[in-house]
Design a protein around this motif. Structure first.
Motif, PDB file in Angstrom:
ATOM      1  N   LYS A 123      -1.273  -1.569  -0.453  1.00  0.00           N
ATOM      2  CA  LYS A 123      -1.445  -0.658  -1.488  1.00  0.00           C
ATOM      3  C   LYS A 123       0.245   0.164  -1.108  1.00  0.00           C
ATOM      4  O   LYS A 123       0.795   0.489  -2.098  1.00  0.00           O
ATOM      5  CB  LYS A 123      -2.550   0.244  -1.010  1.00  0.00           C
ATOM      6  CG  LYS A 123      -2.588   1.491  -2.242  1.00  0.00           C
ATOM      7  CD  LYS A 123      -3.357   0.540  -3.531  1.00  0.00           C
ATOM      8  CE  LYS A 123      -2.673   1.159  -4.898  1.00  0.00           C
ATOM      9  NZ  LYS A 123      -3.261   0.142  -5.846  1.00  0.00           N
ATOM     10  N   PHE A 146      -4.435   6.377  -7.371  1.00  0.00           N
ATOM     11  CA  PHE A 146      -4.841   7.424  -6.449  1.00  0.00           C
ATOM     12  C   PHE A 146      -5.416   8.428  -6.893  1.00  0.00           C
ATOM     13  O   PHE A 146      -5.345   8.920  -8.038  1.00  0.00           O
ATOM     14  CB  PHE A 146      -3.463   7.653  -5.761  1.00  0.00           C
ATOM     15  CG  PHE A 146      -2.675   6.986  -4.651  1.00  0.00           C
ATOM     16  CD1 PHE A 146      -3.182   6.999  -3.396  1.00  0.00           C
ATOM     17  CD2 PHE A 146      -2.111   5.836  -5.157  1.00  0.00           C
ATOM     18  CE1 PHE A 146      -2.426   6.167  -2.637  1.00  0.00           C
ATOM     19  CE2 PHE A 146      -1.598   4.927  -4.191  1.00  0.00           C
ATOM     20  CZ  PHE A 146      -1.563   5.077  -2.967  1.00  0.00           C
ATOM     21  N   HIS A 198      -6.684   7.090  -1.733  1.00  0.00           N
ATOM     22  CA  HIS A 198      -7.045   5.916  -2.532  1.00  0.00           C
ATOM     23  C   HIS A 198      -8.581   5.515  -2.294  1.00  0.00           C
ATOM     24  O   HIS A 198      -8.848   5.891  -1.111  1.00  0.00           O
ATOM     25  CB  HIS A 198      -6.107   4.865  -2.423  1.00  0.00           C
ATOM     26  CG  HIS A 198      -6.447   3.889  -3.590  1.00  0.00           C
ATOM     27  ND1 HIS A 198      -7.368   2.905  -3.894  1.00  0.00           N
ATOM     28  CD2 HIS A 198      -5.639   3.682  -4.805  1.00  0.00           C
ATOM     29  CE1 HIS A 198      -7.159   2.196  -4.910  1.00  0.00           C
ATOM     30  NE2 HIS A 198      -5.787   3.029  -5.401  1.00  0.00           N
TER      31      HIS A 198
END
Lengths: 329, 187, 372
Positions: free
Chosen positions: B2, B51, B116
């Motif tokens: 990520k 997010f 996240h």
């Protein structure tokens, strides 16, 4: 000085009825708190008198000693009138309720009609109280109470009409007289119509809704509308609403026991009298309390859906089936 | 994973400087510092990457400039002393290689915390504005949840989020005209 | 029943719900614009119990701020203790003995159960059912007694210390806790029979007050609110801290996003917390409960640090900015209910008052934590 017997009789009944209503209501308040306590694994009131029996008396004195505050901007006349409009009809209906074979203030042959006529004034009191308070919660609550009462009066009256078709009389005392033992109760399907148990259920639910009892206490829904129509009432103004509610509960249960459970008649044909009436009625009152302390509150649309989509169709079906049965047999 | 995806996506925001932080010691994975003008653009990138917003807050770096100047002077003096000791000519300027750039004025730092739901990746976004005119564009259009956080930051620091629909005090009294978390706040 | 107002400009009025209202559980005020009983606009107004904890943090030493953390969310104070000590320990590089970590987890989970029990009672009270409140308090009472025995407080705990806990647990606590776990296992089916299966309750919660996962993300909702919307996010599992990796437990997730889903998440969490407590008692190692050589005056190195824990209401985060002195330079407390409540305005649009109450209750708000 001699008093005409009829006048003495009227005075006696007025005093007796008011005394009974007040004492009964304070007893029911105490009972409610005891029942709630025991359902909730606590003991309820216990300090004032044996088992706290004088608790509601003490509460009553406290309420009476308080000032009746009329909030700023409220309609003074309506605001003061509303509790009376709730309380007076609640007392009046006791006139026709037969507690015993002879223990009835006025045995009118239109007893049922009188009761419903007076009972429907109650909602006017709620509406005026809510409107006159100059409080938004009270207004919302008043509109709720009206729509609720309108919705529930219909199935209730349909059920009563059905029963009157079977009994052929509107005199409460005669209805009781028709049910001497348990097998003659109009609760059971073999006494005229197979729909009678359903009729009892509809009547009982409606009388709970009519008296604004949980789970139908939308009018005073304390977690939504603070205290509903009596938000702004203090002292005995609130006290009268409160007494009115309890005496209405008692009347509803008394009617149910007169019409479906044989009133003052003994289920086994022994010693009929006022004690049987009280036993049956208080048992139903207990059931009402039991329900209140077990169930959460419905919502307004849930309540109206129940009435318009379930209770009224069933009440109509009840009426039709009963009429057909009476015609055929 | 990520973090890398975010790094690539953040490349579009020209002023964003993204660096990895030691997670075990710091508690977050990525630090982004971004110019005030591009806050919304950076937030939009974070939004696209999925997010969610945890918090927005501020830090008042009052006295930082003075401290930095003092440190720079001390460093220069030390260097000069060292140079004098070694007999060489003192340099005209203090060596800028190690000392951080001295800000022209004391600053507020606005800190945005993002996280996240699926990937373990905490992102701390920092924006620095001067104390005299603390203005940062709002991100409440991208993250409606930032609305209250920005209001709270405005309450506490007086940082103005331009474009914010309603900067009235959220936690402080409605007539509050003070900013308690400023370091020069006197009760 | 999401009937939006026909023409809100035509006939609306403003109703001030709170700051003293039975359903806001504290001093929250919600400004409602109503069309009849339908909510056109809801605006929560905060700050009635604002105490500026973050400023207090800047004026106190690290240890002196400890009691403040118990006063943010007074229903799950231990989680907040935990978040704060973890952040400071991370900053100052203090290790914690294993026994202390286990005790922390056990007590935090106990506190989570007590918080959820109180929520259950208060929530059903919001919905008009009075009795479950007292049943829940009955169970909570045992729990509070247990926690009182070990922490010395019943509500606003200040039990953890940097580097451990202040008091070791004793045999009374362990036996009492085992008894409680056993009792709670029998009580949970009772709650489900009394409350969950109740037809009126189901009608009031099912398909009411939807919160979509996207709404959660945009507003930063965490905890049971997010998990009730199908988001599998729990700090204990997602970003493990303390000794949570040692335990086997499930994260209850319900995808529907209505009030019932959030209700069921919390009910299942009670069961999962019981599992954690049981495992914790089984695995509890012996040893010290305080790290040795914790400096009396803490001076964490310069820099900023973040630590999040899973409190009963969601992710509680502490951002600690240290300037190398014995007081925090900046202490940001990220409270979960603040974010959870911020989505209320959007989620409540078009609901009836009664349903908005059900929605608000399902967010499980604790106002002091929102206002800080």
């Amino acid at each position: 000085m001699s008093v005409h017997p009829d006048v003495a009789r009227v005075i006696g009944y007025v005093v007796g009825t008011i005394a009974f209503v007040a004492l009964n209501a304070s007893f029911l308040v105490w009972l409610e708190r005891k029942v709630a306590g025991h359902i909730q694994r606590r003991i309820g009131p216990k300090e004032v008198g044996p088992f706290g029996i004088f608790q509601s008396l003490a509460d009553g004195i406290k309420l009476m000693s308080k000032q009746l505050i009329v909030p700023e901007g409220a309609d003074g006349l309506l605001f003061r009138l509303a509790p009376l409009l709730v309380m007076i009809p609640a007392v009046m209906v006791y006139v026709v309720i037969p507690f015993g074979p002879a223990l009835v203030a006025r045995d009118i042959n239109m007893g049922i009609l009188v009761i419903f006529a007076f009972a429907s004034i109650n909602v006017l009191g709620l509406l005026l109280g809510g409107w006159g308070s100059n409080n938004k919660y009270a207004v919302i609550s008043a509109t709720r109470a009206v729509s609720q009462n309108v919705a529930y009066e219909i199935p209730m009256l349909l059920t009563v009409v059905t029963l009157v078709m079977i009994t052929h009389t509107m005199s409460l005392n005669q209805i009781v007289a028709q049910q001497p033992t348990i097998k003659d109760w109009y609760l059971f399907p073999w006494n005229g119509s197979i729909m009678l148990p359903i009729g009892f259920l509809i009547f009982f639910i409606c009388s709970m809704a009519e008296t604004n009892r949980a789970p139908f206490d939308l009018g005073e829904a304390e977690s939504e509308l603070v205290a509903g129509f009596h938000t702004e009432y203090a002292g005995m103004g609130f006290g009268l609403f409160f007494l009115g509610e309890y005496s209405n509960v008692f009347v509803g249960c008394a009617l149910a026991s007169i019409m479906f459970l044989g009133g003052w008649q003994c289920p086994f044909g022994l010693y009929p009298g006022v004690h049987w009436m009280l036993i049956k009625t208080y048992f139903l009152v207990f059931v009402v309390m039991w329900v209140r302390w077990t169930y959460p509150r419905t919502t307004l649309y849930g309540l109206l859906n129940l009435s318009w989509k379930v209770l009224i169709p069933f009440a109509l079906l009840n009426l039709l089936v009963t009429a057909a049965l009476l015609k055929v047999f | 994973m990520k973090a890398n995806a975010l790094k690539q996506a953040m490349a579009k925001v020209s002023s964003a400087k993204i660096s990895e932080a030691p997670y075990a010691a710091k508690g977050f994975h990525l630090e982004i510092s971004v110019a005030p003008a591009e806050v919304a653009a950076a937030a939009a990138v974070l939004d696209r990457e999925g997010f969610f917003i945890e918090a927005v807050t501020g830090v008042d770096w009052l006295g930082e400039q003075a401290a930095a100047e003092k440190a720079a002077k001390a460093a220069a003096a030390a260097a000069a002393k060292k140079a004098a000791a070694s007999g060489e000519a003192a340099p005209a300027e203090p060596a800028p290689a190690v000392a951080p750039a001295i800000p022209a004025e004391d600053q507020f730092e606005v800190v945005y915390d993002f996280n996240h739901y699926e990937a373990l990746c905490r992102v701390t976004m920092r924006v620095r504005v001067v104390r005299s005119t603390p203005e940062v564009p709002t991100i409440s259009e991208i993250y409606p949840g930032a609305n209250w956080h920005e209001r709270e930051t405005h309450d506490f620091f007086g940082i103005v989020f331009t474009g914010h629909p309603d900067l009235s005090p959220l936690l402080l009294p409605e007539d509050a005209d003070f900013h308690p978390l400023r370091k020069d706040f006197q009760a | 029943m999401n009937v939006l107002a026909q023409d809100p400009a035509l006939e609306t009025f403003v109703l001030n719900m709170g700051p003293q209202h039975p359903a806001t559980h504290g001093v929250l005020r919600v400004k409602l614009v109503l069309d009849g009983e339908y909510i056109v606009e809801a605006e929560p107004v905060l700050g009635y119990i604002h105490r500026m904890h973050e400023k207090m943090g800047e004026n106190r030493t690290f240890a002196q701020f400890m009691p403040n953390t118990g006063r943010l969310d007074y229903l799950s104070a231990l989680s907040y203790n935990h978040g704060y000590v973890c952040a400071v320990e991370r900053a100052a590089g203090i290790g914690v003995p294993e026994r202390a970590e286990y005790i922390r987890c056990i007590t935090v989970e106990l506190n989570r159960i007590s918080s959820h029990l109180l929520w259950l009672g208060a929530y059903v009270l919001d919905l008009g059912g009075f009795t479950p409140l007292l049943y829940a308090f009955d169970d909570r009472e045992i729990l509070l007694d247990l926690l009182e025995g070990v922490t010395g407080a019943r509500l606003t705990y200040c039990y953890f210390r940097f580097g451990g806990v202040y008091n070791d647990i004793d045999d009374d606590f362990v036996t009492g806790l085992k008894g409680f776990v056993k009792r709670m296992r029998t009580r949970l089916p009772m709650y489900h029979n009394l409350v969950t299966k109740n037809i009126i309750l189901r009608k009031r919660l099912e398909d009411i007050g939807f919160i979509t996962p996207e709404l959660c993300r945009k507003y930063g909702a965490t905890g049971p609110v997010a998990r009730g919307s199908g988001i599998d996010y729990d700090v204990r599992r997602h970003e493990p801290y303390s000794v949570y990796p040692e335990f086997k437990f499930d994260i209850p997730v319900y995808p529907k996003g209505d009030s019932m889903a959030r209700y069921l998440v919390r009910m299942d969490e009670i069961e999962q917390s019981l599992r954690i407590i049981e495992q914790g008692l089984d695995k509890l190692p012996s040893g010290p409960v305080m790290a040795e050589k914790v400096p009396k005056i803490l001076k964490p190195p310069k820099g900023d640090y973040y630590h999040a824990v899973e409190a009963a209401r969601g992710a509680f985060g502490v951002r600690l900015v240290s300037d190398g002195t014995n007081t925090p330079y900046r202490l940001k407390l990220r409270s979960p209910s603040f974010s959870n409540l911020s989505l209320f305005a959007e989620a409540a649009q078009g609901l009836l008052i009664a349903d908005a109450i059900a929605l608000m209750g399902s967010l499980d708000l604790v106002i002091p934590e929102i206002d800080r």
